[in-house]
Each structure stands twice: as structure tokens, then as C-alpha cells.
Motif scaffolding. Structure first.
Motif, short mmCIF file in Angstrom:
data_model
loop_
_atom_site.label_atom_id
_atom_site.label_comp_id
_atom_site.label_asym_id
_atom_site.label_seq_id
_atom_site.Cartn_x
_atom_site.Cartn_y
_atom_site.Cartn_z
N GLY A 124 0.82 -1.21 0.00
CA GLY A 124 0.00 0.00 0.00
C GLY A 124 0.85 1.26 0.00
N PRO A 125 0.22 2.40 0.34
CA PRO A 125 0.93 3.69 0.27
C PRO A 125 1.79 4.00 1.51
CG PRO A 125 -1.35 4.04 0.92
CD PRO A 125 -1.20 2.55 0.70
N GLU A 126 1.85 3.07 2.49
CA GLU A 126 2.44 3.46 3.78
C GLU A 126 3.93 3.77 3.74
OE1 GLU A 126 0.60 0.83 2.97
OE2 GLU A 126 1.01 -0.93 4.22
N ALA A 127 4.68 3.12 2.85
CA ALA A 127 6.12 3.41 2.82
C ALA A 127 6.38 4.80 2.23
CB ALA A 127 6.86 2.35 2.00
N ILE A 128 5.63 5.15 1.19
CA ILE A 128 5.74 6.50 0.61
C ILE A 128 5.34 7.53 1.66
CG2 ILE A 128 4.77 8.09 -1.13
CD1 ILE A 128 4.52 5.69 -3.02
N ALA A 129 4.24 7.24 2.37
CA ALA A 129 3.76 8.18 3.40
C ALA A 129 4.79 8.33 4.52
CB ALA A 129 2.43 7.68 3.96
N GLU A 130 5.40 7.23 4.91
CA GLU A 130 6.38 7.29 6.00
C GLU A 130 7.61 8.11 5.58
OE1 GLU A 130 7.45 3.69 8.64
OE2 GLU A 130 9.25 4.03 7.43
N THR A 131 8.07 7.87 4.35
CA THR A 131 9.23 8.63 3.86
C THR A 131 8.89 10.12 3.79
OG1 THR A 131 9.88 6.71 2.55
CG2 THR A 131 10.94 8.79 1.98
N ARG A 132 7.69 10.41 3.30
CA ARG A 132 7.26 11.81 3.20
C ARG A 132 7.21 12.47 4.59
NH1 ARG A 132 2.60 11.45 0.55
NH2 ARG A 132 3.31 12.21 -1.47
N ALA A 133 6.63 11.76 5.54
CA ALA A 133 6.48 12.32 6.89
C ALA A 133 7.85 12.60 7.51
CB ALA A 133 5.68 11.36 7.77
N TYR A 134 8.77 11.67 7.35
CA TYR A 134 10.10 11.84 7.95
C TYR A 134 10.83 13.02 7.31
CZ TYR A 134 14.88 10.90 9.47
OH TYR A 134 16.14 11.03 10.00
N LEU A 135 10.80 13.07 5.97
CA LEU A 135 11.52 14.16 5.27
C LEU A 135 10.90 15.52 5.59
CD1 LEU A 135 12.06 12.51 1.78
CD2 LEU A 135 13.80 12.88 3.56
N SER A 136 9.56 15.55 5.67
CA SER A 136 8.88 16.82 5.97
C SER A 136 9.28 17.31 7.36
CB SER A 136 7.36 16.66 5.90
OG SER A 136 6.99 16.22 4.62
N TRP A 137 9.29 16.36 8.32
CA TRP A 137 9.70 16.73 9.68
C TRP A 137 11.14 17.22 9.70
CZ3 TRP A 137 13.58 13.93 12.33
CH2 TRP A 137 13.91 14.51 13.56
N LEU A 138 12.00 16.51 8.99
CA LEU A 138 13.42 16.88 8.95
C LEU A 138 13.57 18.32 8.41
CD1 LEU A 138 16.21 15.57 9.46
CD2 LEU A 138 16.20 14.84 7.07
N ARG A 139 12.93 18.57 7.29
CA ARG A 139 12.99 19.91 6.68
C ARG A 139 12.47 20.98 7.65
NH1 ARG A 139 8.39 20.66 2.52
NH2 ARG A 139 7.37 20.42 4.52
N ASP A 140 11.29 20.73 8.21
CA ASP A 140 10.67 21.75 9.06
C ASP A 140 11.47 21.97 10.35
OD1 ASP A 140 8.77 21.85 7.13
OD2 ASP A 140 7.24 20.75 8.25
N SER A 141 11.94 20.88 10.96
CA SER A 141 12.65 21.04 12.24
C SER A 141 14.00 21.75 12.02
CB SER A 141 12.84 19.70 12.93
OG SER A 141 13.67 18.86 12.17
N LEU A 142 14.66 21.46 10.92
CA LEU A 142 15.94 22.12 10.67
C LEU A 142 15.74 23.60 10.34
CD1 LEU A 142 18.02 19.46 8.67
CD2 LEU A 142 17.88 19.83 11.13
N LYS A 143 14.69 23.89 9.57
CA LYS A 143 14.40 25.30 9.25
C LYS A 143 14.09 26.09 10.52
CE LYS A 143 12.81 25.61 4.51
NZ LYS A 143 11.67 25.64 3.62
N GLN A 144 13.29 25.47 11.38
CA GLN A 144 12.91 26.13 12.62
C GLN A 144 14.15 26.38 13.50
OE1 GLN A 144 9.65 27.13 13.32
NE2 GLN A 144 10.82 28.28 14.87
N ALA A 145 15.02 25.36 13.55
CA ALA A 145 16.24 25.48 14.36
C ALA A 145 17.13 26.60 13.83
CB ALA A 145 17.00 24.15 14.36
N ALA A 146 17.22 26.70 12.51
CA ALA A 146 18.05 27.75 11.91
C ALA A 146 17.45 29.13 12.23
CB ALA A 146 18.16 27.54 10.40
N ALA A 147 16.11 29.21 12.15
CA ALA A 147 15.45 30.48 12.46
C ALA A 147 15.68 30.88 13.92
CB ALA A 147 13.95 30.37 12.17
#
Ligand SMILES: [Zn+2]
Length: 313
Positions: free
Chosen positions: A243-266
Motif C-alpha cells: 500500500g501507500p504506507e512506505a511512501i507516506a512514512e518517507t514523506r512524513a520523515y523528510l517533511s519533519w526533517l525539513r521543518d525542524s531544521l528550518k525552525q532550528a536555523a530560524a
């Protein structure tokens, strides 16, 4: 052992052979059948170590009417040889029609030597990267996994002449050029079985690696993969999924990584603070998440820190 007695010399020779065989690294590869004519080899959910020999990525093959299409060749010459022996057995000795390399990471292409004589192809940017950086990537893997790499030499693929719908060895395939995990990521879809070999654009139950990643492009590629009507998906790392769960999991992890790093830089955090920040509970279950998170911060954070600086007056 030096001896003039011929039978003793024979014995010594036999003992040496047995010893070599007992100590020889063995990946113990076993192809798993996914669908009619479609198989995969499962890598372990670990980093490169001297005990796993670099066998951390999934590879696969598709047996067509006239030959076999191989998808990625693993981390070493030995892996490639042992993989090829299993392919020959499973296919009844059909010729290798084509080897497709998904991207320029060493756990996916250093088995190429074992497929000499067959066409080995990859997207043009993948070929360029392997040509320019293959030796460095290979030397690094020698350092990490040791004897398993013995005799391994870089064999760069040739540029893939055509993507899109292809008939190879009597099998209808869709070769899709995407980007994001690296500069160029090839995805292979087998129409008959509905099997999607997603390469490292998809990780499952394992944290994604990002040394050459562009997360925005990667997320866009996941959107493309989502649209494909697959019946099973073979991720680059981790178990097969229907099913779609592996794509969803990869998306969720990458989105969190991007957002948390951006926030930390800010917020002006330094790199060590970001590396030590807690990883949310929902990602703690991913294999090697601590190590990959640390590596991702070191790869991705410096650029984000610069972007977060106020413009010069
Ligand atoms: Zn990769």
C-alpha cells in the motif's frame, strides 16, 4: 607447511582450501519471489559494517521471455557474483538482458563487475557522478566493510538511451527519471506484475539517508510515485509493501526533517544543539534513526543556517 611428502602436501593444500572456504565472506543471498518472474534480495536494516559486508540495500530482478533485467547490483564484486549465481539459478540460466542502476550510491552499483558483458545503464547524471566520485565512494566502503570488498572496482554504467515505456527481454517496463534522493533517481515499474522498484526514493521502517538529497525535489518525486497504480513496492531499504504506507512514512520523515531544521536555523541553534534535539516518538521506531539524523543535520544544516541569516545591509 613445508614437506617433501606428497600426501602430506596434498593434505596441507586441502586444509588450506577448507580454511579459506570457511573464512570466505558469504552474503547468503536468497531471492524472494514477489510475483511471476519478479524477485528481490532484501538488505539488512543497518549501517555498513564488517559483519554485514555492506549488504544494506535491496536489489531485484525481473525474468522476461528472452532474458533478465537486473535492478541494482549491491555493494561489492562478491555481492554481484553471488547475486548473479542466484539469478542464473532462478531464471534457468537466461542471459542478462540489462542491468539498471537506480542511483549513484555505493551500496547500489559496486557489484557491476559481476555483470560484465551485459549492458549496464543508468540515468546520465548518475553515470557522471559514478565516473567522477566512484573511486572515493568505493574507497570509503573498503574502509567500512573490509574484506568483503576484495577485488571490487568501479564500473560506471553507460547513459540510459531512453526512459518511459520500454520492452526489455519481452517484458514491458516503465523507466521513470526522478530526482531528490540524489541528483537523478531511476524508478522501474513492471507493468505485468504491478511491481514498483522505487530505489532510495522510498525507505520503509528505516530512516532515509540524505548526503545528496534535495528534500523539495524528493517530496515532489514521492507525489509522482503515489500516482502509480502499483500492487507492490520494493523500497531501496526496508521491507516490501503493498500500500501507500512506505511512501507516506518517507514523506512524513523528510517533511519533519525539513521543518525542524528550518525552525532550528530560524532560532539560531548551533549544529550540535540540532543534532542533540529529541527525535519525535513517531520516528523513533525507524532503524538507524539516531545516526541518520546526525548525518542529515551535518549535510543539510549549514545551508539552512546561511539561508536564515538576515540579508546583508
Ligand atoms: Zn541511496
Amino acid at each position: 607447511m613445508k614437506t617433501s611428502n606428497p600426501s602430506l602436501r596434498l593434505f596441507a593444500g586441502a586444509a588450506l582450501l577448507a580454511c579459506t572456504a570457511a573464512n570466505a565472506p558469504d552474503y547468503a543471498l536468497k531471492p524472494q519471489r514477489i510475483a511471476d518472474g519478479v524477485f528481490w534480495f532484501e538488505g539488512v536494516d543497518e549501517h555498513f559494517t564488517r559483519s554485514n559486508g555492506g549488504n544494506i540495500a535491496n536489489t531485484g530482478f525481473i525474468v522476461g521471455r528472452d532474458g533478465v533485467v537486473v535492478i541494482d547490483t549491491g555493494p561489492s564484486k562478491l555481492y554481484g557474483q553471488q547475486m548473479r549465481a542466484q539469478i542464473d539459478k532462478a531464471s534457468g540460466g537466461k542471459p542478462i538482458a540489462e542491468v539498471l542502476i537506480t542511483h549513484a550510491h555505493p551500496d547500489h552499483f559496486l557489484g557491476n563487475q559481476a555483470f560484465a558483458g551485459a549492458p549496464i545503464e543508468a540515468l546520465p547524471a548518475t553515470v557522471t557522478t559514478i565516473t567522477q566520485q566512484g573511486e572515493t565512494l568505493s574507497a570509503n566502503l573498503y574502509r567500512l566493510v573490509g574484506a568483503w570488498m576484495q577485488g571490487t572496482e568501479v564500473r560506471a554504467p553507460t547513459p540510459l538511451a531512453q526512459t518511459g515505456e520500454r520492452s526489455i527481454a519481452g517484458r514491458r517496463l516503465r523507466l521513470i527519471a526522478l530526482t531528490g534522493h540524489t541528483e537523478s533517481d531511476l524508478v522501474v515499474f513492471d507493468e505485468a506484475s504491478g511491481t514498483l522498484f522505487a530505489g532510495d526514493l522510498v525507505f520503509f521502517h528505516r530512516a532515509a539517508t540524505t548526503p545528496n538529497a534535495d528534500i523539495a525535489h524528493w517530496l515532489a518525486s514521492l507525489d509522482q510515485l503515489q500516482k502509480i497504480d502499483f500492487r507492490q513496492l520494493v523500497p531501496g531499504h526496508g521491507p516490501i509493501v503493498h500500500g501507500p504506507e512506505a511512501i507516506a512514512e518517507t514523506r512524513a520523515y523528510l517533511s519533519w526533517l525539513r521543518d525542524s531544521l528550518k525552525q532550528a536555523a530560524a532560532n539560531g541553534l548551533d549544529m550540535v544543539e540540532v543534532m542533540n534535539a529529541p527525535i519525535p516518538e513517531r520516528f523513533r521506531k525507524l532503524a538507524v534513526v539516531d545516526e541518520e539524523h546526525t548525518r542529515s543535520v551535518s549535510h543539510l544544516y549549514p545551508k539552512l543556517e546561511i539561508e536564515a541569516l538576515p540579508p546583508a545591509k
